[in-house]
Write an enzyme that holds these catalytic residues in place. Sequence first.
Site, PDB file in Angstrom:
ATOM      1  N   ASN A   1      50.031  -8.827  22.561  1.00  4.71           N
ATOM      2  CA  ASN A   1      49.507  -9.741  21.516  1.00  4.71           C
ATOM      3  C   ASN A   1      47.841  -9.847  21.848  1.00  4.71           C
ATOM      4  O   ASN A   1      47.758 -10.529  23.133  1.00  4.71           O
ATOM      5  CB  ASN A   1      50.133 -11.108  21.740  1.00  4.71           C
ATOM      6  CG  ASN A   1      49.756 -12.318  21.009  1.00  4.71           C
ATOM      7  OD1 ASN A   1      48.807 -12.211  20.399  1.00  4.71           O
ATOM      8  ND2 ASN A   1      50.309 -13.261  20.980  1.00  4.71           N
TER       9      ASN A   1
ATOM     10  N   HIS B   1      51.253 -11.035  12.348  1.00  2.00           N
ATOM     11  CA  HIS B   1      50.566 -11.007  13.792  1.00  2.00           C
ATOM     12  C   HIS B   1      51.680 -10.751  14.790  1.00  2.00           C
ATOM     13  O   HIS B   1      52.795 -10.894  14.580  1.00  2.00           O
ATOM     14  CB  HIS B   1      50.161 -12.642  13.866  1.00  2.00           C
ATOM     15  CG  HIS B   1      49.750 -12.947  15.235  1.00  2.00           C
ATOM     16  ND1 HIS B   1      49.042 -12.353  16.289  1.00  2.00           N
ATOM     17  CD2 HIS B   1      50.581 -13.914  16.215  1.00  2.00           C
ATOM     18  CE1 HIS B   1      48.895 -12.742  17.253  1.00  2.00           C
ATOM     19  NE2 HIS B   1      49.858 -13.785  17.475  1.00  2.00           N
TER      20      HIS B   1
ATOM     21  N   CYS C   1      45.464 -17.421  17.220  1.00  5.09           N
ATOM     22  CA  CYS C   1      46.095 -16.153  16.496  1.00  5.09           C
ATOM     23  C   CYS C   1      45.670 -16.185  14.831  1.00  5.09           C
ATOM     24  O   CYS C   1      45.927 -14.811  14.463  1.00  5.09           O
ATOM     25  CB  CYS C   1      47.604 -16.095  16.822  1.00  5.09           C
ATOM     26  SG  CYS C   1      47.593 -15.889  18.411  1.00  5.09           S
TER      27      CYS C   1
END
Length: 341
Positions: free
Chosen positions: A295, A264, A124
């Site tokens: 996500n 994020h 990520c």
Amino acid sequence: MLFAQQTYMNKITAAITGVGSYVPENILSNKDLEKIVETSDEWIVSRTGIKERRILKDIDKPTSFMAIKAAEELITKKQLDPLEIDLVILGTATPDMHVAATAAYVASEIGAKNAFGYDLAAACSSFLYGMATGAKFIESGKYKKVLIIGADKMSSIIDYQDRTTCIIFGDGAGAALLEPNHEGLGLLDEYLRSDGVGRDLLNVKAGGSLRPATDSTLASKQHYIRQEGKTVFKHAVSSMANACEQVIKRNNLEKQDIDWLIAHQANKRIIDATARKVGVDDPKKILVNIEKYGNTTSATIPLVLNDFEQQFKKGDTLLFTSFGGGFTWGALYVKWAYDAS
Ligand code: UT7
């Protein structure tokens, strides 16, 4: 502050000069998931903030398909000649194939025939690491246009019988162009970290050199993403908050100097807890679009940039932060370089 700004003005900095994104049309809502696994819209919204995510259903369309679309949107918006692009860095956890760099294919497909391209795998944090890495090429003075893409087809590694992961992830891509700046704008500092202890807590177990694919790894679903959600949650909040604090401190920033916090998008509760710890308490400054996409791993930060581009003003102070598998994490201090409107 003034001294710091003047110091940056004497050197080349790497500024974002354009953004683009792509998400698939197909929506997978919480209601849809209620039909697949034992869950509820109420649970997903209250625990994660996610209402829906996009899924690239076509089996023959890989991550590169979305990366190309995001890059093409940027190229069209900027009226950019792709032949001028020097480098394409593609952050991804779901490359089209092992060995063959997806970035090389993307560069060719968008017409960046003079560029070289490579993939960056930091889960990520890939886009954040990609920004920091790409900036170094610009700062060297040798490269003028570096395209950073974050793209992931998370649906290709999701077990849609596992309610602890399938509700979180979605597919998408975003892109940002870095160019030299001489006004002290762009990426001014980065704090990047990793800790290999995290690899047992968030991973896809098989398919790499540690556990090559076998009938047994397939049968035991070791090619899907798994995580110890609660533990990862705690690491994510403390690590992102610490990275932001480091950047704030060593650049003598005041909390009120931060115009936008771009974290994020893994979980709305993680974003809120990080913002609280960092001391950014004005909700208008905390940019969130997780409710629409879930996500998307490497794509979350460029998707935020593209969705909120119209709100950014030249000279705004942005703080980027991310946390991902590995573990990998960090924070970037960015001065925005253009008025999109
Ligand atoms: O992007 C990379 C980094 N990843 C992250 O940052 C993700 C970090 N972790 C998280 O976002 C959260 O931990 C999750 C969203 C994954 C889980 O939320 P949680 O609040 O930590 O839930 P939990 O794992 O503590 O589970 C609480 C309960 C459990 O039931 P019991 O044991 O209390 O009876 C779970 O079995 O919720 C249950 N549960 C669910 N219930 C309904 C787990 N998933 C679901 C679900 N629907 N989808």
